[in-house]
Design a protein around this motif. Structure first.
Motif, PDB file in Angstrom:
ATOM      1  N   THR A  61      -1.210  10.885  13.132  1.00 27.06           N
ATOM      2  CA  THR A  61      -1.327   9.734  14.058  1.00 27.06           C
ATOM      3  C   THR A  61      -2.301   9.042  14.040  1.00 27.06           C
ATOM      4  OG1 THR A  61      -0.665   8.993  16.311  1.00 27.06           O
ATOM      5  CG2 THR A  61      -1.733  11.029  16.064  1.00 27.06           C
ATOM      6  N   VAL A  62      -2.466   7.605  14.208  1.00 20.46           N
ATOM      7  CA  VAL A  62      -3.617   6.856  14.473  1.00 20.46           C
ATOM      8  C   VAL A  62      -3.129   6.132  15.637  1.00 20.46           C
ATOM      9  CG1 VAL A  62      -5.143   4.904  13.904  1.00 20.46           C
ATOM     10  CG2 VAL A  62      -4.556   6.628  12.045  1.00 20.46           C
ATOM     11  N   ASP A  63      -4.308   5.745  16.645  1.00 20.32           N
ATOM     12  CA  ASP A  63      -3.808   5.162  17.956  1.00 20.32           C
ATOM     13  C   ASP A  63      -4.182   3.887  17.800  1.00 20.32           C
ATOM     14  OD1 ASP A  63      -2.609   7.488  19.739  1.00 20.32           O
ATOM     15  OD2 ASP A  63      -4.686   8.221  18.752  1.00 20.32           O
ATOM     16  N   GLY A  64      -4.847   3.131  17.095  1.00 20.22           N
ATOM     17  CA  GLY A  64      -5.476   2.024  16.907  1.00 20.22           C
ATOM     18  C   GLY A  64      -6.388   1.779  15.645  1.00 20.22           C
ATOM     19  N   ALA A  65      -6.587   0.639  15.214  1.00 21.93           N
ATOM     20  CA  ALA A  65      -7.437   0.288  14.156  1.00 21.93           C
ATOM     21  C   ALA A  65      -8.004  -1.163  14.339  1.00 21.93           C
ATOM     22  CB  ALA A  65      -6.419   0.235  12.927  1.00 21.93           C
ATOM     23  N   VAL A  66      -9.180  -1.211  13.539  1.00 23.34           N
ATOM     24  CA  VAL A  66      -9.990  -2.463  13.409  1.00 23.34           C
ATOM     25  C   VAL A  66     -10.019  -2.557  11.920  1.00 23.34           C
ATOM     26  CG1 VAL A  66     -12.287  -3.418  13.641  1.00 23.34           C
ATOM     27  CG2 VAL A  66     -11.566  -1.758  15.312  1.00 23.34           C
ATOM     28  N   LEU A  67      -9.172  -3.800  11.634  1.00 23.18           N
ATOM     29  CA  LEU A  67      -9.019  -4.198  10.169  1.00 23.18           C
ATOM     30  C   LEU A  67      -9.929  -5.329   9.709  1.00 23.18           C
ATOM     31  CD1 LEU A  67      -5.255  -3.989   9.978  1.00 23.18           C
ATOM     32  CD2 LEU A  67      -6.849  -2.187   9.579  1.00 23.18           C
ATOM     33  N   ASP A  68     -10.830  -5.331   8.835  1.00 21.42           N
ATOM     34  CA  ASP A  68     -11.460  -6.306   8.133  1.00 21.42           C
ATOM     35  C   ASP A  68     -10.508  -7.302   7.333  1.00 21.42           C
ATOM     36  OD1 ASP A  68     -13.336  -8.175   6.849  1.00 21.42           O
ATOM     37  OD2 ASP A  68     -14.549  -6.602   5.980  1.00 21.42           O
ATOM     38  N   VAL A  69     -10.415  -8.337   7.460  1.00 23.45           N
ATOM     39  CA  VAL A  69      -9.276  -9.139   6.938  1.00 23.45           C
ATOM     40  C   VAL A  69      -9.476  -9.081   5.353  1.00 23.45           C
ATOM     41  CG1 VAL A  69      -8.089 -11.488   6.323  1.00 23.45           C
ATOM     42  CG2 VAL A  69      -8.698 -10.608   8.720  1.00 23.45           C
ATOM     43  N   ASN A  70     -10.622  -9.062   4.670  1.00 19.47           N
ATOM     44  CA  ASN A  70     -10.880  -9.176   3.200  1.00 19.47           C
ATOM     45  C   ASN A  70     -11.643  -8.143   2.661  1.00 19.47           C
ATOM     46  OD1 ASN A  70     -11.029 -10.022   0.687  1.00 19.47           O
ATOM     47  ND2 ASN A  70     -12.134 -11.895   1.240  1.00 19.47           N
ATOM     48  N   LEU A  71     -11.297  -7.119   2.276  1.00 20.82           N
ATOM     49  CA  LEU A  71     -12.107  -6.041   1.549  1.00 20.82           C
ATOM     50  C   LEU A  71     -12.182  -6.158   0.149  1.00 20.82           C
ATOM     51  CD1 LEU A  71     -10.136  -3.291   3.297  1.00 20.82           C
ATOM     52  CD2 LEU A  71     -12.138  -4.188   3.930  1.00 20.82           C
ATOM     53  N   ARG A  72     -13.551  -6.754  -0.253  1.00 18.75           N
ATOM     54  CA  ARG A  72     -13.729  -6.745  -1.657  1.00 18.75           C
ATOM     55  C   ARG A  72     -12.904  -7.644  -2.295  1.00 18.75           C
ATOM     56  NH1 ARG A  72     -15.546  -1.501  -0.349  1.00 18.75           N
ATOM     57  NH2 ARG A  72     -17.748  -1.295  -0.474  1.00 18.75           N
ATOM     58  N   SER A  73     -12.338  -8.653  -1.686  1.00 20.54           N
ATOM     59  CA  SER A  73     -11.453  -9.629  -2.437  1.00 20.54           C
ATOM     60  C   SER A  73      -9.904  -9.153  -2.461  1.00 20.54           C
ATOM     61  CB  SER A  73     -11.728 -10.268  -3.762  1.00 20.54           C
ATOM     62  OG  SER A  73     -13.031 -10.718  -3.681  1.00 20.54           O
ATOM     63  N   ALA A  74      -9.892  -8.102  -1.604  1.00 22.32           N
ATOM     64  CA  ALA A  74      -8.487  -7.445  -1.535  1.00 22.32           C
ATOM     65  C   ALA A  74      -7.978  -7.875  -0.013  1.00 22.32           C
ATOM     66  CB  ALA A  74      -8.508  -6.079  -1.718  1.00 22.32           C
ATOM     67  N   SER A  75      -6.687  -7.899  -0.068  1.00 23.45           N
ATOM     68  CA  SER A  75      -6.003  -8.393   1.154  1.00 23.45           C
ATOM     69  C   SER A  75      -5.826  -7.302   2.096  1.00 23.45           C
ATOM     70  CB  SER A  75      -4.791  -9.223   1.046  1.00 23.45           C
ATOM     71  OG  SER A  75      -4.007  -9.480   2.448  1.00 23.45           O
ATOM     72  N   ILE A  76      -5.972  -7.203   3.368  1.00 26.98           N
ATOM     73  CA  ILE A  76      -5.540  -6.127   4.264  1.00 26.98           C
ATOM     74  C   ILE A  76      -4.123  -6.131   4.611  1.00 26.98           C
ATOM     75  CG2 ILE A  76      -6.303  -7.342   6.511  1.00 26.98           C
ATOM     76  CD1 ILE A  76      -7.496  -3.768   5.631  1.00 26.98           C
ATOM     77  N   LEU A  77      -3.634  -7.131   4.247  1.00 25.45           N
ATOM     78  CA  LEU A  77      -2.007  -7.096   4.785  1.00 25.45           C
ATOM     79  C   LEU A  77      -1.367  -5.725   4.646  1.00 25.45           C
ATOM     80  CD1 LEU A  77      -1.434 -10.787   4.234  1.00 25.45           C
ATOM     81  CD2 LEU A  77      -2.040  -9.794   6.319  1.00 25.45           C
ATOM     82  N   PRO A  78      -1.410  -5.089   3.470  1.00 24.71           N
ATOM     83  CA  PRO A  78      -0.477  -3.862   3.272  1.00 24.71           C
ATOM     84  C   PRO A  78      -0.676  -2.884   4.461  1.00 24.71           C
ATOM     85  CG  PRO A  78      -1.217  -4.488   1.249  1.00 24.71           C
ATOM     86  CD  PRO A  78      -2.008  -5.452   2.275  1.00 24.71           C
ATOM     87  N   VAL A  79      -2.253  -2.861   4.894  1.00 21.45           N
ATOM     88  CA  VAL A  79      -2.530  -1.884   6.018  1.00 21.45           C
ATOM     89  C   VAL A  79      -1.824  -2.523   7.504  1.00 21.45           C
ATOM     90  CG1 VAL A  79      -4.162  -0.761   7.197  1.00 21.45           C
ATOM     91  CG2 VAL A  79      -4.542  -1.211   4.552  1.00 21.45           C
ATOM     92  N   ALA A  80      -2.061  -3.785   7.439  1.00 20.65           N
ATOM     93  CA  ALA A  80      -1.554  -4.187   8.740  1.00 20.65           C
ATOM     94  C   ALA A  80      -0.172  -3.984   8.932  1.00 20.65           C
ATOM     95  CB  ALA A  80      -1.905  -5.746   8.701  1.00 20.65           C
ATOM     96  N   ARG A  81       0.738  -4.252   7.881  1.00 14.55           N
ATOM     97  CA  ARG A  81       2.290  -4.294   7.796  1.00 14.55           C
ATOM     98  C   ARG A  81       2.491  -2.645   8.137  1.00 14.55           C
ATOM     99  NH1 ARG A  81       1.959  -8.255   3.045  1.00 14.55           N
ATOM    100  NH2 ARG A  81       2.622 -10.079   3.909  1.00 14.55           N
ATOM    101  N   THR A  82       1.651  -1.834   7.440  1.00 17.32           N
ATOM    102  CA  THR A  82       1.924  -0.399   7.770  1.00 17.32           C
ATOM    103  C   THR A  82       1.894  -0.104   9.331  1.00 17.32           C
ATOM    104  OG1 THR A  82       1.407   0.315   5.462  1.00 17.32           O
ATOM    105  CG2 THR A  82       1.366   2.123   7.171  1.00 17.32           C
TER     106      THR A  82
END
Length: 131
Positions: A61-82
């Motif tokens: 389990t993870v209870d929360g997350a901080v996501l940088d939107v752009n990681l070395r030109s890769a989109s964070i959207l797959p992580v956000a969707r998960t």
């Protein structure tokens, strides 16, 4: 409307896990330190989408997350969707404005860099505690 959550140093997040996905080392360390001050356990920090997904798939389990939107030109959207599919609260941290965020995540809090780390930490902590 619920009352705002006021947090100070202590054990508010004891037993809670926060995933930090940020490719700027010093910023990631500052974010992690801020959550540890509130008692949270930190997963990561990680600076790549694949590493974040691997962590999420390997953890109970993870209870929360901080996501940088752009990681070395890769989109964070797959992580956000998960995270969204699992009902886990998260916030975006970015140097971009809201227009850089996919419309499906317009309800997710956005913290623009340079970050107000204490305010961002309080914001995500409140989401975790309400969850």
């Amino acid at each position: 409307m619920s009352a705002p959550v006021l947090l100070r140093e202590g054990s508010f997040l004891t037993g809670r896990r926060v995933l930090v996905v940020e490719d700027e080392y010093f910023l990631a360390d500052d974010i992690a330190r801020a959550f540890r001050t509130l008692g949270a356990e930190i997963e990561g920090p990680v600076g790549e989408v694949e590493d974040a997904l691997a962590l999420l798939n390997g953890l109970r389990t993870v209870d929360g997350a901080v996501l940088d939107v752009n990681l070395r030109s890769a989109s964070i959207l797959p992580v956000a969707r998960t995270l969204r599919s699992r009902g886990i609260p998260f916030v975006f941290a970015t140097g971009y404005d809201r227009s850089a965020i996919d419309p499906e995540f317009e309800d997710v809090p956005l913290w623009e860099k340079p970050l107000d780390i204490p305010a961002m930490t309080r914001g995500l902590s409140g989401l975790i505690l309400q969850h």
